[in-house]
Design an enzyme around this catalytic site. Sequence first.
Site, short mmCIF file in Angstrom:
data_model
loop_
_atom_site.label_atom_id
_atom_site.label_comp_id
_atom_site.label_asym_id
_atom_site.label_seq_id
_atom_site.Cartn_x
_atom_site.Cartn_y
_atom_site.Cartn_z
CG HIS A 157 -1.69 -1.22 1.46
ND1 HIS A 157 -2.95 -1.47 0.97
CD2 HIS A 157 -1.32 -2.34 2.14
CE1 HIS A 157 -3.33 -2.69 1.35
NE2 HIS A 157 -2.37 -3.24 2.05
CB SER A 278 13.52 22.87 -14.61
OG SER A 278 12.76 24.06 -14.73
#
Length: 461
Positions: A157, A278
């Site tokens: 999970h 970036s």
Amino acid sequence: MSNKMWGGRFETGPDAIMEEINASIGFDYRLARQDIQGSKAHVAMLAKTGIVTEEDAAAIAAGLDQVLGEIESGSFTFSRALEDIHMNVESRLAALIGPTAGRLHTARSRNDQVALDMRLWVRDAVDALDVQLRDLQRALAAKAKTFAGTVMPGFTHLQSAQPVTLGHHLLAYVEMLGRDRGRLHDARVRLNECPLGAAALAGTSFPIDRHMTAEALGFDRPTANSLDSVADRDFSLEVLSAASICAVHLSRFAEEIVLWATVQFGFAKLSDKFSTGSSIMPQKRNPDAAELVRGKTGRIIGALNGLLIVMKGLPLTYSKDMQEDKEGLFDAVHSLSLCIAAMTGMVNDLQPDVERLKKAAGAGYATATDLADWLVRSLKMPFREAHHVTGAIVKLASTKNVGLEELGLAEMQGVEPRITQEVFGVLGVDKSVQSRVSYGGTAPRNVMAQADRWLERLQQE
Ligand code: ARG
């Protein structure tokens, strides 16, 4: 002007839109090598069986070699008016050797021709993917060996579950890729029958030798039913299914790499070679290669869905719909090949942060199961009760905001009086992984043995 190859009963040529929608040369030029390979086997058989003369066959074979040479050197001019690769090749052959070229298509149709070309292409693709997947498995197994004893959190999970080793985690992918290769191999075994000689759909009245062409082209045998031979593309579907499953495996690993490379996880650093910056945020290192592996999975699964949908309503045998079997398949194979190559590079360059992994391995009470197991072993408690007691101890530690190993013995005894000092022996993450010695478990010595077993096996291939 009507089409040279099939326009006998036509008065005019096709509408411009008809030509555009009908032409496949824009993508099936990729079948050139397989098409010529098939034609050479066919004409050799026509000569052997006396259907064409040896001289004509020799002229055709030499002409086909020349056509292939022109295609491979880039000097060949593909024509959309000639629809597809089959007619482009044949037309050029006619230009080179004259009317003898027209004998090549005896006892053959484009229907069995394209079925053959596709099988040959898919078979070559499977073989190339297999080599790439083996190399990725080697890269993973080598990394697994290096990090056989490196503890990291194991998740369910996406919540910390139990400590595992990084080597164990990487070997999980080696297993998956092994099954992917198995699926591709199975598909290859089933597709390896030769459809050539099925002709348009019903077979032929010429005394052809289908066993001869099958053998010459490396097939195990000729296909047994002419209708099936030209009507099905299940071999492409099988390979696309195997490719999709493989892409899903790579995508899941890519997703993990994306997570691992975040500042928040900080589990591993991706090399500059597989990251980008970036243009606006100078601090960024983006895991683009991993993201694209994840993203390209969409088009691979899309190709499988696309072909399933093309095929689902087609009555036997060939329908032109089946020309739509190519672009998705070509793209999917190319995309998967790129993904495997990028993944191999990323695995080779991956730099795990061993300290950080170890720290994270202990977070979130990841050794709670070890405590419960200790209660079962040492106090002979039933597991369900041990689970309950451990839950209470975890709750206590969590209220105090400390790890299990940081609780005092007295505090634990407040929950279960029979607990002794010995319990601290199982609460550390190293002890935890070392104790998981069951077959297939995460203990470093298991991982080492499995990594060696894989490396040896992959070395022998
Ligand atoms: N370009 C066609 C295809 O890819 C070749 C087979 C054409 N057969 C036909 N009967 N028109 O499916």
